[in-house]
Scaffold this active site. Structure first.
Site, PDB file in Angstrom:
ATOM      1  N   CYS A   8       0.365  -1.033  -0.059  1.00 54.99           N
ATOM      2  CA  CYS A   8      -0.069  -0.198  -0.450  1.00 54.99           C
ATOM      3  C   CYS A   8       0.939   1.017  -0.183  1.00 54.99           C
ATOM      4  O   CYS A   8       2.313   1.661  -0.299  1.00 54.99           O
ATOM      5  CB  CYS A   8      -0.515   0.048   1.257  1.00 54.99           C
ATOM      6  SG  CYS A   8      -1.463  -1.015   1.028  1.00 54.99           S
ATOM      7  N   GLY A  34      -1.999   1.696  -4.783  1.00 55.04           N
ATOM      8  CA  GLY A  34      -3.150   1.107  -3.905  1.00 55.04           C
ATOM      9  C   GLY A  34      -4.762   1.709  -4.841  1.00 55.04           C
ATOM     10  O   GLY A  34      -4.760   2.731  -4.675  1.00 55.04           O
ATOM     11  N   ASN A 108       1.782  -0.309   5.653  1.00 55.09           N
ATOM     12  CA  ASN A 108       2.215  -0.618   3.699  1.00 55.09           C
ATOM     13  C   ASN A 108       3.524  -1.608   4.381  1.00 55.09           C
ATOM     14  O   ASN A 108       4.124  -1.872   5.419  1.00 55.09           O
ATOM     15  CB  ASN A 108       3.316   0.422   3.170  1.00 55.09           C
ATOM     16  CG  ASN A 108       3.735   0.293   2.557  1.00 55.09           C
ATOM     17  OD1 ASN A 108       4.505   0.857   1.836  1.00 55.09           O
ATOM     18  ND2 ASN A 108       3.558  -1.432   1.755  1.00 55.09           N
ATOM     19  N   GLY A 109       2.891  -2.547   4.484  1.00 61.21           N
ATOM     20  CA  GLY A 109       3.590  -4.122   4.104  1.00 61.21           C
ATOM     21  C   GLY A 109       3.146  -5.185   5.180  1.00 61.21           C
ATOM     22  O   GLY A 109       1.862  -5.415   4.540  1.00 61.21           O
ATOM     23  N   TYR A 251       9.410  -2.574 -10.441  1.00 64.98           N
ATOM     24  CA  TYR A 251       8.242  -2.053 -11.003  1.00 64.98           C
ATOM     25  C   TYR A 251       7.119  -1.270 -10.154  1.00 64.98           C
ATOM     26  O   TYR A 251       6.164  -0.306 -10.370  1.00 64.98           O
ATOM     27  CB  TYR A 251       7.057  -4.162 -10.668  1.00 64.98           C
ATOM     28  CG  TYR A 251       6.043  -3.587 -11.376  1.00 64.98           C
ATOM     29  CD1 TYR A 251       5.367  -3.473 -12.604  1.00 64.98           C
ATOM     30  CD2 TYR A 251       4.516  -3.838 -10.273  1.00 64.98           C
ATOM     31  CE1 TYR A 251       3.927  -3.627 -12.608  1.00 64.98           C
ATOM     32  CE2 TYR A 251       3.552  -3.575 -10.241  1.00 64.98           C
ATOM     33  CZ  TYR A 251       2.453  -2.897 -11.782  1.00 64.98           C
ATOM     34  OH  TYR A 251       1.766  -3.085 -11.958  1.00 64.98           O
ATOM     35  N   ASP A 354       9.667  -5.901 -20.815  1.00 62.35           N
ATOM     36  CA  ASP A 354       9.007  -5.753 -19.718  1.00 62.35           C
ATOM     37  C   ASP A 354       9.737  -5.737 -18.830  1.00 62.35           C
ATOM     38  O   ASP A 354      10.901  -5.912 -17.991  1.00 62.35           O
ATOM     39  CB  ASP A 354       7.541  -6.224 -19.614  1.00 62.35           C
ATOM     40  CG  ASP A 354       6.367  -6.022 -18.692  1.00 62.35           C
ATOM     41  OD1 ASP A 354       6.731  -4.723 -18.397  1.00 62.35           O
ATOM     42  OD2 ASP A 354       5.567  -6.391 -18.959  1.00 62.35           O
ATOM     43  N   CYS A 442      16.018  -7.595  -0.339  1.00 63.16           N
ATOM     44  CA  CYS A 442      15.345  -7.987  -0.487  1.00 63.16           C
ATOM     45  C   CYS A 442      14.831  -9.518  -1.845  1.00 63.16           C
ATOM     46  O   CYS A 442      14.541  -8.309  -3.000  1.00 63.16           O
ATOM     47  CB  CYS A 442      14.008  -8.304   0.535  1.00 63.16           C
ATOM     48  SG  CYS A 442      13.067  -9.850  -0.106  1.00 63.16           S
TER      49      CYS A 442
HETATM   50  P1  AMP Z   1       2.029 -11.509 -16.481  1.00 64.32           P
HETATM   51  O1  AMP Z   1       1.365 -10.880 -16.696  1.00 64.32           O
HETATM   52  O2  AMP Z   1       1.922 -12.302 -15.206  1.00 64.32           O
HETATM   53  O3  AMP Z   1       3.371 -12.077 -15.871  1.00 64.32           O
HETATM   54  O4  AMP Z   1       2.127 -10.375 -15.059  1.00 64.32           O
HETATM   55  C1  AMP Z   1       3.683  -9.678 -15.270  1.00 64.32           C
HETATM   56  C2  AMP Z   1       3.395  -8.186 -14.983  1.00 64.32           C
HETATM   57  O5  AMP Z   1       2.545  -7.610 -14.573  1.00 64.32           O
HETATM   58  C3  AMP Z   1       4.615  -7.472 -14.871  1.00 64.32           C
HETATM   59  O6  AMP Z   1       5.225  -6.942 -16.315  1.00 64.32           O
HETATM   60  C4  AMP Z   1       3.583  -6.380 -14.309  1.00 64.32           C
HETATM   61  O7  AMP Z   1       3.840  -5.052 -14.810  1.00 64.32           O
HETATM   62  C5  AMP Z   1       3.011  -6.787 -13.206  1.00 64.32           C
HETATM   63  N1  AMP Z   1       2.434  -6.880 -12.189  1.00 64.32           N
HETATM   64  C6  AMP Z   1       3.426  -7.929 -11.327  1.00 64.32           C
HETATM   65  N2  AMP Z   1       3.672  -7.964 -10.619  1.00 64.32           N
HETATM   66  C7  AMP Z   1       2.438  -7.716  -9.982  1.00 64.32           C
HETATM   67  C8  AMP Z   1       1.764  -7.151  -9.056  1.00 64.32           C
HETATM   68  N3  AMP Z   1       2.683  -7.769  -7.896  1.00 64.32           N
HETATM   69  N4  AMP Z   1       0.784  -6.525  -8.816  1.00 64.32           N
HETATM   70  C9  AMP Z   1       0.179  -5.541  -9.836  1.00 64.32           C
HETATM   71  N5  AMP Z   1       1.095  -6.002 -11.504  1.00 64.32           N
HETATM   72  C10 AMP Z   1       2.114  -6.931 -11.410  1.00 64.32           C
END
Ligand code: AMP
Length: 462
Positions: A8, A34, A108-109, A251, A354, A442
């Site tokens: 968050c 969030g 947050n956490g 990300y 990506d 981490c």
């Molecule tokens: P996927 O389509 O499942 O491979 O998701 C990967 C993409 O979703 C990544 O390129 C990120 O941009 C995004 N992403 C990765 N982790 C999260 C997360 N925990 N919550 C929302 N988006 C995420």
């Protein structure tokens, strides 16, 4: 660890003016942290008032409600949880009243021993819990210590000694405001000066938006009391390294934020450069997956000496696809959220970049769309190593099952995605791009070695 996953955003402001509007602005700036719910609690004239609700900040805290929220000190929160956990009862900040007065907590956490603590307090002290939120637990423990030791800093320190895991907190104890960062510094938290006050917030971009001046990040294990014109710290230096979440830079955070002295945009760009050195591609152009892969792709293109193009148009009004519950929904949502620009991609050998691959949903769909739009070759490059292990510290990646890299080799993933080639940055390459010592990060989602003890998982030796 059974409650909603909380990656968050938190904020706290103390000023010589009513803070509701500045809080609202700060929450809008950290909205990406969030999108499920948002809330503000302000202290005024002996009591606390909260406005909160589901949805984006603009919906959860309508502007017309801000006038009702008087007070020169407050805390705020935006909440990100997995799909289906939209119950208002879990929205933050959470306020409790004890013999010491009112306490509001924004968190947050993820507290990794929350279940044990809840069981203990239910059994020994007959506590009941009304939400799944760790914030309620933190609030109750803090209120207990406040009643016994009185002094807020001592009470927060005593609370911290019971908590394991990740927490960046903003806490309001009557009219006193505190920022708290866990001893591993998993999640970001920084202080800034704004005109007429001081802000403590998850990301520095919020300080910029309020035309403030960044002061510094909180140290690991720091309790910082914020007054309207200064701040006072209590730091117990941890005996172990930090464990800053690498995913914040890869990300999660805004590119214009600076976390622990590293600009998020710069780190992503450097990741792209290292990725290009490690996994070059013979291609005509480099394209990002917007928005998350943009800076990585720019770094990649510069290092390769290739043109950078925006070959996907993203529907900026589409919601997040990642948290939709069904795979079919996720796939459909990706294909309507992102449309290739036909004339840019036709007959081209393309590198798409990506930040990460989790389930592989996004890239599988997008590679197929590029091919349909006439791309000659599609080369996938990824700004983090394969994600293989769950996060217990607040990012919504919680089951081993969902990770494509747990089921298939890199070559098999290439085949599944339908790409001509695939390249992930190496772990050491990514660490080099951060410029931190490896042991201060981490990296558990990529190497399954956890900085703190988690039942059934390998723990690193500090
Ligand atoms: P996927 O389509 O499942 O491979 O998701 C990967 C993409 O979703 C990544 O390129 C990120 O941009 C995004 N992403 C990765 N982790 C999260 C997360 N925990 N919550 C929302 N988006 C995420």
């Amino acid at each position: 660890m059974t409650g909603p996953k909380h990656s968050c955003g938190v904020v706290g402001i103390k000023a010589d003016f009513d803070i509701a509007s500045a809080m609202h602005t700060a929450l809008m700036i950290i909205q990406h942290r969030g999108q499920e719910s948002a809330g503000i609690t302000a202290y005024n004239d002996g009591s606390m008032e909260t406005v909160k609700g589901n949805g984006l900040v603009e919906t959860a805290i309508p502007k017309e409600d801000l006038v009702k929220l008087r007070g020169k000190v407050g805390v705020g929160h935006v909440r990100y949880s997995a799909a289906g956990q939209k119950d208002v009862v879990n929205t933050q900040p959470l306020v409790a009243t004890s013999s010491f007065g009112s306490v509001a907590v924004a968190h947050n956490g993820d507290i990794t021993n929350s279940e044990q603590l809840k069981q203990k307090y239910m059994k020994e002290d007959g506590w009941t819990f009304h939400t799944k939120s760790d914030s309620e637990l933190i609030n109750k423990i803090l209120s207990k210590h406040l009643s016994s030791v009185g002094d807020p800093v001592k009470a927060i320190r005593a609370t911290m000694s019971e908590l394991d895991g990740a927490y960046a907190l903003t806490i309001l104890i009557n009219d006193r405001l505190f920022g708290v960062r866990d001893p591993y510094a998993f999640r970001p938290l920084c202080i800034g000066k704004i005109d007429g006050g001081i802000i403590v917030v998850s990301e520095s971009a919020a300080i910029d938006a309020l035309r403030g001046e960044f002061v510094r990040d909180l140290e690991p294990g720091e309790i910082c009391e914020i007054t309207k014109d200064t701040y006072k710290s209590d730091i117990v230096k941890p005996e172990h390294p930090r464990a800053m979440c690498m995913f914040e830079w890869v990300y999660f955070a805004r590119p214009d934020s600076v976390i622990d002295d590293r600009g998020v945009y710069e780190v992503r760009k450097r990741i792209g450069e290292v990725l290009a050195r490690e996994c070059p591609a013979d291609a005509d152009l480099v394209m990002p997956i917007p928005d998350s892969g943009r800076a990585h792709a720019i770094g990649y293109a510069i290092q390769m000496g290739l043109p950078y193009e925006e070959g996907f148009m993203k529907n900026r009004f589409a919601g997040r696809t990642f948290i939709l519950p069904e795979q079919s929904q996720r796939e459909f949502a990706v294909s309507t959220k992102m449309i290739p620009i036909g004339r840019t991609v036709k007959d081209k050998r393309i590198v798409i970049v990506d930040d990460s691959i989790v389930r592989g949903t996004t890239l599988k769909k997008l590679v197929a769309m590029l091919r349909k739009a006439g791309a000659k070759e599609v080369h996938v490059r990824v700004g983090s190593p394969p994600i293989i292990a769950p996060c217990y510290y607040g990012v919504d990646m919680t089951t081993r099952d969902q990770f494509i890299a747990n089921h298939y080799s890199v070559e098999e993933i290439r085949e599944i995605l339908g790409a001509d080639s695939i390249g992930y940055i190496s772990l050491d390459g990514m660490v080099e791009a951060f410029g931190f010592k490896k042991e201060d990060l981490c990296l558990a989602c990529t190497n399954a070695i956890y900085p703190t003890r988690i039942e059934g998982e390998e723990c690193r030796r500090d």
